[in-house]
Design a protein around this motif. Structure first.
Motif, PDB file in Angstrom:
ATOM      1  N   ILE A 206     -69.390 -23.642  -6.734  1.00 31.21           N
ATOM      2  CA  ILE A 206     -68.737 -22.352  -6.979  1.00 31.21           C
ATOM      3  C   ILE A 206     -68.138 -22.397  -8.378  1.00 31.21           C
ATOM      4  CG2 ILE A 206     -66.964 -20.728  -6.208  1.00 31.21           C
ATOM      5  CD1 ILE A 206     -67.314 -21.933  -3.383  1.00 31.21           C
ATOM      6  N   THR A 207     -68.924 -21.886  -9.323  1.00 29.16           N
ATOM      7  CA  THR A 207     -68.493 -21.854 -10.723  1.00 29.16           C
ATOM      8  C   THR A 207     -68.489 -20.411 -11.204  1.00 29.16           C
ATOM      9  OG1 THR A 207     -70.737 -22.034 -11.605  1.00 29.16           O
ATOM     10  CG2 THR A 207     -69.566 -24.110 -11.169  1.00 29.16           C
ATOM     11  N   GLU A 208     -67.845 -20.205 -12.337  1.00 29.27           N
ATOM     12  CA  GLU A 208     -67.811 -18.870 -12.920  1.00 29.27           C
ATOM     13  C   GLU A 208     -69.226 -18.354 -13.176  1.00 29.27           C
ATOM     14  OE1 GLU A 208     -66.003 -16.555 -16.854  1.00 29.27           O
ATOM     15  OE2 GLU A 208     -65.648 -18.699 -16.592  1.00 29.27           O
ATOM     16  N   ASP A 209     -70.081 -19.211 -13.743  1.00 23.29           N
ATOM     17  CA  ASP A 209     -71.460 -18.793 -14.044  1.00 23.29           C
ATOM     18  C   ASP A 209     -72.234 -18.449 -12.778  1.00 23.29           C
ATOM     19  OD1 ASP A 209     -71.097 -19.066 -16.775  1.00 23.29           O
ATOM     20  OD2 ASP A 209     -71.876 -21.130 -16.811  1.00 23.29           O
ATOM     21  N   ASN A 210     -72.118 -19.291 -11.742  1.00 26.33           N
ATOM     22  CA  ASN A 210     -72.841 -19.020 -10.496  1.00 26.33           C
ATOM     23  C   ASN A 210     -72.337 -17.740  -9.825  1.00 26.33           C
ATOM     24  OD1 ASN A 210     -74.465 -21.247 -10.798  1.00 26.33           O
ATOM     25  ND2 ASN A 210     -73.340 -22.524  -9.343  1.00 26.33           N
ATOM     26  N   LEU A 211     -71.027 -17.531  -9.854  1.00 28.59           N
ATOM     27  CA  LEU A 211     -70.486 -16.291  -9.278  1.00 28.59           C
ATOM     28  C   LEU A 211     -71.011 -15.074 -10.030  1.00 28.59           C
ATOM     29  CD1 LEU A 211     -66.772 -17.388  -8.680  1.00 28.59           C
ATOM     30  CD2 LEU A 211     -68.435 -16.837  -6.909  1.00 28.59           C
ATOM     31  N   ASN A 212     -70.951 -15.124 -11.364  1.00 30.56           N
ATOM     32  CA  ASN A 212     -71.457 -14.010 -12.180  1.00 30.56           C
ATOM     33  C   ASN A 212     -72.930 -13.752 -11.927  1.00 30.56           C
ATOM     34  OD1 ASN A 212     -69.306 -12.865 -13.680  1.00 30.56           O
ATOM     35  ND2 ASN A 212     -69.234 -14.706 -14.956  1.00 30.56           N
ATOM     36  N   THR A 213     -73.726 -14.816 -11.869  1.00 31.73           N
ATOM     37  CA  THR A 213     -75.173 -14.671 -11.647  1.00 31.73           C
ATOM     38  C   THR A 213     -75.449 -13.983 -10.320  1.00 31.73           C
ATOM     39  OG1 THR A 213     -75.615 -16.647 -12.948  1.00 31.73           O
ATOM     40  CG2 THR A 213     -77.343 -15.932 -11.435  1.00 31.73           C
ATOM     41  N   LEU A 214     -74.774 -14.433  -9.274  1.00 33.95           N
ATOM     42  CA  LEU A 214     -75.005 -13.868  -7.946  1.00 33.95           C
ATOM     43  C   LEU A 214     -74.535 -12.422  -7.863  1.00 33.95           C
ATOM     44  CD1 LEU A 214     -76.125 -14.547  -5.192  1.00 33.95           C
ATOM     45  CD2 LEU A 214     -73.905 -15.455  -4.563  1.00 33.95           C
ATOM     46  N   ILE A 215     -73.390 -12.120  -8.437  1.00 36.57           N
ATOM     47  CA  ILE A 215     -72.861 -10.749  -8.395  1.00 36.57           C
ATOM     48  C   ILE A 215     -73.773  -9.803  -9.175  1.00 36.57           C
ATOM     49  CG2 ILE A 215     -70.938  -9.293  -9.165  1.00 36.57           C
ATOM     50  CD1 ILE A 215     -69.117 -11.771  -8.471  1.00 36.57           C
ATOM     51  N   LYS A 216     -74.242 -10.237 -10.330  1.00 36.67           N
ATOM     52  CA  LYS A 216     -75.164  -9.394 -11.114  1.00 36.67           C
ATOM     53  C   LYS A 216     -76.490  -9.206 -10.386  1.00 36.67           C
ATOM     54  CE  LYS A 216     -73.072 -10.293 -15.563  1.00 36.67           C
ATOM     55  NZ  LYS A 216     -73.120 -10.988 -16.834  1.00 36.67           N
ATOM     56  N   ALA A 217     -76.972 -10.260  -9.719  1.00 40.95           N
ATOM     57  CA  ALA A 217     -78.225 -10.153  -8.965  1.00 40.95           C
ATOM     58  C   ALA A 217     -78.091  -9.157  -7.814  1.00 40.95           C
ATOM     59  CB  ALA A 217     -78.627 -11.527  -8.425  1.00 40.95           C
ATOM     60  N   ALA A 218     -76.873  -9.015  -7.297  1.00 36.97           N
ATOM     61  CA  ALA A 218     -76.629  -8.061  -6.213  1.00 36.97           C
ATOM     62  C   ALA A 218     -76.400  -6.646  -6.747  1.00 36.97           C
ATOM     63  CB  ALA A 218     -75.420  -8.511  -5.396  1.00 36.97           C
ATOM     64  N   GLY A 219     -76.408  -6.496  -8.062  1.00 36.89           N
ATOM     65  CA  GLY A 219     -76.224  -5.174  -8.648  1.00 36.89           C
ATOM     66  C   GLY A 219     -74.769  -4.806  -8.865  1.00 36.89           C
ATOM     67  N   GLY A 220     -73.884  -5.793  -8.791  1.00 37.45           N
ATOM     68  CA  GLY A 220     -72.468  -5.524  -8.958  1.00 37.45           C
ATOM     69  C   GLY A 220     -71.991  -5.794 -10.370  1.00 37.45           C
ATOM     70  N   SER A 221     -70.855  -5.224 -10.687  1.00 37.67           N
ATOM     71  CA  SER A 221     -70.200  -5.515 -11.959  1.00 37.67           C
ATOM     72  C   SER A 221     -68.709  -5.574 -11.673  1.00 37.67           C
ATOM     73  CB  SER A 221     -70.504  -4.451 -13.001  1.00 37.67           C
ATOM     74  OG  SER A 221     -70.030  -3.195 -12.577  1.00 37.67           O
ATOM     75  N   ILE A 222     -68.069  -6.601 -12.238  1.00 37.21           N
ATOM     76  CA  ILE A 222     -66.648  -6.802 -11.965  1.00 37.21           C
ATOM     77  C   ILE A 222     -65.914  -7.142 -13.252  1.00 37.21           C
ATOM     78  CG2 ILE A 222     -67.088  -7.576  -9.606  1.00 37.21           C
ATOM     79  CD1 ILE A 222     -66.604 -10.421 -10.514  1.00 37.21           C
ATOM     80  N   GLU A 223     -64.589  -7.096 -13.185  1.00 35.62           N
ATOM     81  CA  GLU A 223     -63.766  -7.483 -14.332  1.00 35.62           C
ATOM     82  C   GLU A 223     -64.072  -8.938 -14.673  1.00 35.62           C
ATOM     83  OE1 GLU A 223     -61.551  -5.694 -16.163  1.00 35.62           O
ATOM     84  OE2 GLU A 223     -61.996  -3.877 -15.023  1.00 35.62           O
ATOM     85  N   SER A 224     -64.122  -9.242 -15.939  1.00 37.42           N
ATOM     86  CA  SER A 224     -64.576 -10.566 -16.383  1.00 37.42           C
ATOM     87  C   SER A 224     -63.665 -11.712 -15.952  1.00 37.42           C
ATOM     88  CB  SER A 224     -64.717 -10.571 -17.903  1.00 37.42           C
ATOM     89  OG  SER A 224     -63.466 -10.277 -18.506  1.00 37.42           O
ATOM     90  N   PHE A 225     -62.402 -11.461 -15.693  1.00 39.29           N
ATOM     91  CA  PHE A 225     -61.506 -12.564 -15.340  1.00 39.29           C
ATOM     92  C   PHE A 225     -61.621 -13.001 -13.879  1.00 39.29           C
ATOM     93  CE2 PHE A 225     -59.000  -8.844 -14.246  1.00 39.29           C
ATOM     94  CZ  PHE A 225     -58.352  -9.223 -13.070  1.00 39.29           C
ATOM     95  N   PHE A 226     -62.164 -12.146 -13.004  1.00 39.24           N
ATOM     96  CA  PHE A 226     -62.229 -12.472 -11.587  1.00 39.24           C
ATOM     97  C   PHE A 226     -63.061 -13.719 -11.279  1.00 39.24           C
ATOM     98  CE2 PHE A 226     -60.198  -8.548 -10.123  1.00 39.24           C
ATOM     99  CZ  PHE A 226     -59.574  -9.003  -8.971  1.00 39.24           C
ATOM    100  N   PRO A 227     -64.301 -13.839 -11.771  1.00 42.72           N
ATOM    101  CA  PRO A 227     -65.083 -15.037 -11.435  1.00 42.72           C
ATOM    102  C   PRO A 227     -64.415 -16.334 -11.900  1.00 42.72           C
ATOM    103  CG  PRO A 227     -66.509 -13.345 -12.318  1.00 42.72           C
ATOM    104  CD  PRO A 227     -65.106 -12.871 -12.514  1.00 42.72           C
ATOM    105  N   SER A 228     -63.830 -16.305 -13.084  1.00 41.39           N
ATOM    106  CA  SER A 228     -63.142 -17.487 -13.597  1.00 41.39           C
ATOM    107  C   SER A 228     -61.955 -17.838 -12.701  1.00 41.39           C
ATOM    108  CB  SER A 228     -62.674 -17.215 -15.022  1.00 41.39           C
ATOM    109  OG  SER A 228     -61.886 -18.281 -15.485  1.00 41.39           O
ATOM    110  N   LEU A 229     -61.173 -16.854 -12.345  1.00 35.06           N
ATOM    111  CA  LEU A 229     -60.022 -17.053 -11.478  1.00 35.06           C
ATOM    112  C   LEU A 229     -60.443 -17.581 -10.113  1.00 35.06           C
ATOM    113  CD1 LEU A 229     -56.935 -16.570 -11.041  1.00 35.06           C
ATOM    114  CD2 LEU A 229     -57.548 -14.292 -10.245  1.00 35.06           C
ATOM    115  N   PHE A 230     -61.471 -16.982  -9.552  1.00 30.23           N
ATOM    116  CA  PHE A 230     -61.945 -17.360  -8.229  1.00 30.23           C
ATOM    117  C   PHE A 230     -62.505 -18.778  -8.239  1.00 30.23           C
ATOM    118  CE2 PHE A 230     -63.469 -16.295  -4.007  1.00 30.23           C
ATOM    119  CZ  PHE A 230     -62.562 -15.332  -3.624  1.00 30.23           C
TER     120      PHE A 230
END
Length: 123
Positions: A33-57
């Motif tokens: 569970i890394t920032e890059d993996n979270l971003n990749t999965l969220i983008k693949a699902a068609g989502g977009s989120i605030e940039s600080f959330f994946p890093s924080l999570f």
């Protein structure tokens, strides 16, 4: 959440849900569970989120027993399907027999329904 239309859910809650679901998927897939993996999965699902959330999570999940947090079962909740089987299932030893018993009960109910429907059609 289910009672609120998706359009009315605040963006911060959507961001949090995207990260939570992505983290569960990554954990289930045995991926880190890394920032890059979270971003990749969220983008693949068609989502977009605030940039600080994946890093924080990712930082929040680091070093935590996520798999342990996601395990379900054990004690509590719901009425037992069959008298003695529920105690064994709660102890972790009888989950499969309890499910088999539940399936057997459902099949018997379906057979009874079919028989009653056939009887009604003949009248």
């Amino acid at each position: 959440m289910a009672e609120v239309p998706a359009a009315e859910v605040p963006q911060a809650e959507k961001d949090e849900l995207f990260c939570a679901y992505a983290a569960m998927i990554l954990q289930d897939s045995s991926l880190e569970i890394t920032e890059d993996n979270l971003n990749t999965l969220i983008k693949a699902a068609g989502g977009s989120i605030e940039s600080f959330f994946p890093s924080l999570f990712a930082k929040m999940c680091k070093g935590k027993d996520i798999e342990g947090m996601l395990k379900f079962g054990g004690g509590g909740g719901g009425a037992p399907v069959a008298g003695g089987a529920a105690g064994g299932a709660a102890a972790g030893g009888g989950a499969a027999p309890a499910k088999a018993e539940e399936k057997k009960v459902e099949e018997e109910e379906e057979e009874e329904e079919e028989e009653s429907e056939e009887g009604e059609e003949e009248e």
